[in-house]
Scaffold this motif. Structure first.
Motif, PDB file in Angstrom:
ATOM      1  N   THR A 155       0.101   8.936   3.690  1.00 25.89           N
ATOM      2  CA  THR A 155      -1.274   8.657   4.122  1.00 25.89           C
ATOM      3  C   THR A 155      -2.258   9.674   3.551  1.00 25.89           C
ATOM      4  O   THR A 155      -3.333   9.885   4.104  1.00 25.89           O
ATOM      5  CB  THR A 155      -1.359   8.655   5.659  1.00 25.89           C
ATOM      6  OG1 THR A 155      -0.859   9.896   6.176  1.00 25.89           O
ATOM      7  CG2 THR A 155      -0.541   7.513   6.246  1.00 25.89           C
ATOM      8  N   ASP A 162       0.813  -1.218   0.000  1.00 18.49           N
ATOM      9  CA  ASP A 162       0.000   0.000   0.000  1.00 18.49           C
ATOM     10  C   ASP A 162       0.847   1.270   0.000  1.00 18.49           C
ATOM     11  O   ASP A 162       0.417   2.292  -0.540  1.00 18.49           O
ATOM     12  CB  ASP A 162      -0.914   0.012   1.236  1.00 18.49           C
ATOM     13  CG  ASP A 162      -1.836  -1.190   1.276  1.00 18.49           C
ATOM     14  OD1 ASP A 162      -2.805  -1.216   0.499  1.00 18.49           O
ATOM     15  OD2 ASP A 162      -1.569  -2.122   2.061  1.00 18.49           O
ATOM     16  N   SER A 207      -3.356  -2.537  -4.368  1.00 12.07           N
ATOM     17  CA  SER A 207      -3.848  -1.807  -3.205  1.00 12.07           C
ATOM     18  C   SER A 207      -5.007  -0.893  -3.588  1.00 12.07           C
ATOM     19  O   SER A 207      -5.010  -0.306  -4.673  1.00 12.07           O
ATOM     20  CB  SER A 207      -2.721  -0.954  -2.608  1.00 12.07           C
ATOM     21  OG  SER A 207      -3.225  -0.036  -1.659  1.00 12.07           O
ATOM     22  N   PRO A 208      -5.977  -0.713  -2.696  1.00 11.56           N
ATOM     23  CA  PRO A 208      -7.038   0.244  -2.964  1.00 11.56           C
ATOM     24  C   PRO A 208      -6.584   1.694  -2.802  1.00 11.56           C
ATOM     25  O   PRO A 208      -7.224   2.607  -3.330  1.00 11.56           O
ATOM     26  CB  PRO A 208      -8.112  -0.106  -1.922  1.00 11.56           C
ATOM     27  CG  PRO A 208      -7.353  -0.732  -0.796  1.00 11.56           C
ATOM     28  CD  PRO A 208      -6.216  -1.466  -1.447  1.00 11.56           C
ATOM     29  N   ARG A 209      -5.470   1.918  -2.077  1.00 16.33           N
ATOM     30  CA  ARG A 209      -4.988   3.281  -1.841  1.00 16.33           C
ATOM     31  C   ARG A 209      -3.456   3.314  -1.887  1.00 16.33           C
ATOM     32  O   ARG A 209      -2.799   3.564  -0.871  1.00 16.33           O
ATOM     33  CB  ARG A 209      -5.485   3.815  -0.496  1.00 16.33           C
ATOM     34  CG  ARG A 209      -6.987   3.967  -0.390  1.00 16.33           C
ATOM     35  CD  ARG A 209      -7.379   4.622   0.921  1.00 16.33           C
ATOM     36  NE  ARG A 209      -6.829   5.971   1.023  1.00 16.33           N
ATOM     37  CZ  ARG A 209      -6.831   6.691   2.150  1.00 16.33           C
ATOM     38  NH1 ARG A 209      -7.315   6.173   3.264  1.00 16.33           N
ATOM     39  NH2 ARG A 209      -6.339   7.915   2.155  1.00 16.33           N
ATOM     40  N   ARG A 218       0.346   4.481  -2.302  1.00 19.36           N
ATOM     41  CA  ARG A 218       1.075   5.734  -2.146  1.00 19.36           C
ATOM     42  C   ARG A 218       2.575   5.485  -2.313  1.00 19.36           C
ATOM     43  O   ARG A 218       3.113   4.513  -1.784  1.00 19.36           O
ATOM     44  CB  ARG A 218       0.825   6.342  -0.751  1.00 19.36           C
ATOM     45  CG  ARG A 218      -0.645   6.572  -0.416  1.00 19.36           C
ATOM     46  CD  ARG A 218      -1.256   7.687  -1.255  1.00 19.36           C
ATOM     47  NE  ARG A 218      -2.644   7.941  -0.948  1.00 19.36           N
ATOM     48  CZ  ARG A 218      -3.671   7.455  -1.654  1.00 19.36           C
ATOM     49  NH1 ARG A 218      -3.440   6.652  -2.690  1.00 19.36           N
ATOM     50  NH2 ARG A 218      -4.914   7.753  -1.321  1.00 19.36           N
ATOM     51  N   PRO A 247      -5.181  11.412   1.363  1.00 20.66           N
ATOM     52  CA  PRO A 247      -6.443  10.910   0.822  1.00 20.66           C
ATOM     53  C   PRO A 247      -6.367  10.786  -0.698  1.00 20.66           C
ATOM     54  O   PRO A 247      -5.427  11.286  -1.335  1.00 20.66           O
ATOM     55  CB  PRO A 247      -7.459  11.982   1.237  1.00 20.66           C
ATOM     56  CG  PRO A 247      -6.646  13.234   1.354  1.00 20.66           C
ATOM     57  CD  PRO A 247      -5.302  12.789   1.885  1.00 20.66           C
ATOM     58  N   ASP A 248      -7.356  10.140  -1.266  1.00 24.13           N
ATOM     59  CA  ASP A 248      -7.352   9.904  -2.711  1.00 24.13           C
ATOM     60  C   ASP A 248      -7.328  11.193  -3.519  1.00 24.13           C
ATOM     61  O   ASP A 248      -6.815  11.216  -4.637  1.00 24.13           O
ATOM     62  CB  ASP A 248      -8.575   9.071  -3.115  1.00 24.13           C
ATOM     63  CG  ASP A 248      -8.511   7.655  -2.567  1.00 24.13           C
ATOM     64  OD1 ASP A 248      -7.409   7.211  -2.208  1.00 24.13           O
ATOM     65  OD2 ASP A 248      -9.570   7.005  -2.491  1.00 24.13           O
ATOM     66  N   PRO A 303      -4.820   4.869  -9.353  1.00 22.92           N
ATOM     67  CA  PRO A 303      -4.944   5.324  -7.959  1.00 22.92           C
ATOM     68  C   PRO A 303      -3.612   5.553  -7.255  1.00 22.92           C
ATOM     69  O   PRO A 303      -3.592   5.958  -6.087  1.00 22.92           O
ATOM     70  CB  PRO A 303      -5.715   4.183  -7.297  1.00 22.92           C
ATOM     71  CG  PRO A 303      -5.387   2.981  -8.092  1.00 22.92           C
ATOM     72  CD  PRO A 303      -5.217   3.450  -9.510  1.00 22.92           C
TER      73      PRO A 303
END
Length: 248
Positions: free
Chosen positions: A229, A89, A138-140, A142, A231-232, A192
């Motif tokens: 961390t 992630d 990963s959904p998010r 970074r 946000p999208d 993403p």
């Protein structure tokens, strides 16, 4: 040698921090873990990394050397993350060459400079590309590239306009990392994966640095954790220090 990392908890984000056997990387790992992240740290010396993270809840060490200049080493590290975690992630590209303090742009050791830029630019690029397939699960996802005000034209204290041409390989390598961040962000704009660079500020990672005005890693790490961390709808492709934009 460190033991093989334990499997990840399915409900916790997974992070990999490179160059994290000490200093800023280790502190970033600790702060991410305190937020509930399952953190793996990588270093060229896995025994040192394992010793450093002993007692840090939520932080584990890769059992293999992670040398971002070595494709086989990077691939092996990524395979370990895949086998034990199944996804990634957060990637924090903290590993870098030592700054060439005392060097001058008008009298460089070009072989040494090429090695420095190779670590900072090509190593960071290599690590990111290798990790992308896991990040894409990963959904998010970074990616945080640790940059430096030394590679900025606008930093009033450390930037190229006020450095007198000192530590040129470090400045050029970090400027290249900032540019790489922008190029990666553009190439991943429809995905993403959020990519940014962070200057941690002058951080006490070597003897004598604190006496020269450097701050503790605990003060510098939150800016990296912030970018890890986001946000999208957070920023992409920028350079930041302590959560604030820094020109480059």
């Amino acid at each position: 040698m460190a033991e093989h990392p334990a499997p990840a908890a399915p409900d916790r984000p997974v992070a990999l921090v490179t160059g994290a056997a000490h200093g800023l990387g280790l502190e970033v790992a600790a702060q991410l873990a305190r937020l509930g992240t399952d953190v793996l740290v990588g270093a060229r010396d896995p025994d040192r990394a394992a010793s450093a993270v002993r007692g840090l809840a939520g932080v584990d060490a890769l059992p293999w050397p992670l040398d971002i200049t070595d494709q086989d080493s990077v691939d092996r590290a990524v395979r370990t993350v895949e086998e034990t975690r199944g996804r990634l992630d957060i990637l924090v590209n903290n590993a870098a060459a030592h700054p060439d303090h005392g060097a001058a742009v008008t009298g460089p050791d070009l072989d040494a400079a090429a090695r420095t830029v190779g670590v900072d630019l090509i190593g960071t690029w290599r690590m990111t590309v290798a990790a992308l397939p896991l990040l894409e699960r990963s959904p998010r996802p970074r990616v945080v590239n640790v940059g430096s005000g030394a590679g900025s034209r606008t930093d009033p204290r450390y930037g190229t306009a006020v450095s007198g041409g000192g530590h040129p390989a470090h400045a050029l390598g970090k400027a290249a990392v900032h540019a790489l961040t922008g190029v990666l962000a553009a190439g991943l704009a429809d995905s993403p994966v959020v990519v940014n660079a962070v200057c941690p500020g002058f951080t006490a990672t070597v003897p004598g640095a604190r006496e020269a005005g450097a701050r503790d890693a605990a003060e510098s790490a939150p800016g990296v954790v912030w970018a890890a961390t986001l946000p999208d709808d957070g920023p992409r492709g920028g350079l930041f220090r302590d959560g604030e934009p820094l020109g480059w």
